[in-house]
Design a protein around this motif. Sequence first.
Motif, mmCIF file in Angstrom:
data_model
loop_
_atom_site.group_PDB
_atom_site.id
_atom_site.type_symbol
_atom_site.label_atom_id
_atom_site.label_comp_id
_atom_site.label_asym_id
_atom_site.label_seq_id
_atom_site.Cartn_x
_atom_site.Cartn_y
_atom_site.Cartn_z
ATOM 1 N N GLY A 1 -5.265 -15.427 1.502
ATOM 2 C CA GLY A 1 -4.214 -14.804 0.814
ATOM 3 C C GLY A 1 -3.341 -14.072 1.522
ATOM 4 O O GLY A 1 -3.050 -14.177 2.554
ATOM 5 N N THR A 2 -2.815 -12.932 1.002
ATOM 6 C CA THR A 2 -1.847 -12.015 1.545
ATOM 7 C C THR A 2 -2.291 -10.667 1.538
ATOM 8 O O THR A 2 -3.091 -10.391 0.747
ATOM 9 N N THR A 3 -2.026 -9.774 2.500
ATOM 10 C CA THR A 3 -2.457 -8.536 2.466
ATOM 11 C C THR A 3 -1.174 -7.581 2.436
ATOM 12 O O THR A 3 -0.114 -7.833 2.783
ATOM 13 N N LYS A 4 -1.592 -6.390 1.526
ATOM 14 C CA LYS A 4 -0.416 -5.518 1.240
ATOM 15 C C LYS A 4 -0.967 -3.913 1.596
ATOM 16 O O LYS A 4 -2.008 -3.731 1.007
ATOM 17 N N PHE A 5 -0.080 -3.192 2.074
ATOM 18 C CA PHE A 5 -0.234 -1.706 2.608
ATOM 19 C C PHE A 5 0.244 -0.891 1.613
ATOM 20 O O PHE A 5 1.550 -1.021 1.325
ATOM 21 N N SER A 6 -0.626 -0.179 0.815
ATOM 22 C CA SER A 6 0.194 0.565 -0.169
ATOM 23 C C SER A 6 -0.488 1.910 0.104
ATOM 24 O O SER A 6 -1.743 2.352 -0.156
#
Length: 633
Positions: free
Chosen positions: A110-115
């Motif tokens: 999948g994809t990684t997102k930094f929040s």
Amino acid sequence: MGDTLEFSDIYQEVKGSWNDGRLRFGRQSVVYKSSKTGKVDSIPAAELSQAQWRRVCLGQGIKLTTSTGHIYKYDGFRDTDFEKISEYFKAHYKVELSEKELCVKGWNWGTTKFSGPLLSFEVSDSPAFEIPLASVSQCATGKNEVTLEFHQNDEAEVSLMEVRFYVPPGDTVFRDRVLSKADVIQATGDAVCIFKELQCLTPRGRYDIRIYPSFLHLHGKTFDYKIPYTTVLRLFLLPHKDQRQMFFMISLDPPIKQGQTRYHFLILLFSKEEDLSLSLNMTEEEVEKRYGGKLSKNMSGSLYEMVGRVMKALVNKKITVPGNFLGHSGTQCITCSYKASSGLLYPLERGFVYIHKPPVHLRFEEVSCVNFARGTTTTRSFDFEIETKQGTQFTFSSIEREEYGKLFDFVTAKKLSIKNRGFKEGIKGKDDMLEDSDEDQHDAYLERMKEEGKIREEANDSDDSDGESGEYDSKASASDSSAEGGDSDREKKKRPAKKAKVVKERKPRKKKPKDSGAPKRPMSAYFLWLNASRESIKAEHPGISITEISKRAGEMWRELGKEQKVEWDGKAEEAKKNYEVAMREYRESGGGSSAPSKKYSIMSLLNTYIPPPAKHLHNMTRPPPCFMCSCKP
């Protein structure tokens, strides 16, 4: 709708372990209080920027995001709570509580997102899992992967050790973004200040304490510890009973580790007469900007005051000191024993603290009841028992009876439940609370002792009467009969004379001669481990005595896990088998033989003639035949 919403049994995930507590939504803030540690997290209502309602493992959960980048997650809500929480958020926080579905496909691509401080792994635009970057302890890169290692929680039954992500070769953006938010302790730059050779009781030894902006570093001769300020729960400054020393205690969660030993408290001991002139390794402008007047570049005073002042400014927590309690001796603590070690018990405004081995902190909120019990060895002391709501009992023994009145009044003023309240009310004077008195009807221990005494007296009387019922004193009967003039109605009964008890001397047991040539018995798993660990214990504690080595080894052995003990159990089992083989060979070769003891066979016992009782002799004219055959004697 009211001004507040409160929910009990709400869980907060802390490094893989679920801690329960209470959550309250108020007009000004969102407050969560942990039932385990008593730690309070407060989120200002003005900082709330986003709220999500999600299906999680413990029912329904809420994820709150603030404008400062912090993320809070709480689980344990019911489906029916969504409507009232959503309406409350719209009315008071001007924030919409949106529903968010999690991905349960089980894909690993999948994809990684930094929040902010959160790393989210998403599949088809739905989050599969989230990683708080504050839980990352190390980030290592390989040829085409990045490995994230996590801080461990000792109280979690199962812990996640690491997670690996595939990244294209040469890509360092992912690693840099993780390290920018990860809680990786790196001693970069110079320390703000250094305290040399401070005496530490727990862990024991002398340490140099180096103060850094985000953590403190304990440097000793054998061990080093790095303690982030985020793990500090409370600070205590407590006077010693001799009024010449001071204790400075730091409560830690999670604790620091030394092998298998966990230290939940860091305790320093200072002398009041020791002074220090301290200069911070910063400019006046930096000190004023960072600490806002709490510290100055150049400070002087007592050593314990300097350490407390620096820790208070960097940890940003208040220092707890004793309240109004004064014991019989005029000090703010009580001398007692806990687990066979003597120490000091401090009744504080919101709990009890025991120093120092082992240190104990009990908040009034977690206390179910207290109990005043009679001392087990003498009436000049008593025991003070504290039972928590989780069912754990702490017994502080050998407290002088003069302290009873002060301690009872303190517990009553704090409105703690006293299990044996009648024990105090049935006594007129405070100082006589431990004296033996027939009027003390509430003393269950005394009543039990009286009953046991009566039973023993009755048993002795019955034994005497059974054994001496046929014996009388002839002189006493003769004098009575002559004095009474033969009056049978007024004749006194003759009293039996008591026999003197004869104490038989015990013959000393004959010791068996030791066979010097026999193989030695095998050692147990504990002694095998002790032989292998003795040198390391001596190295950790130079100058330690033999008894202290045994005591320390016993504590370390109890703290070993089952998996670690399997190795030594296997060695002990192998040594036992080798001993049995060696002993068998030794006996076969003629070793261990001794003079045969006098024994009787079954044949000789059966052929032994036993005469019948006298009243049956008229029926017997001759001995019976042999038991084993039909022959006649």
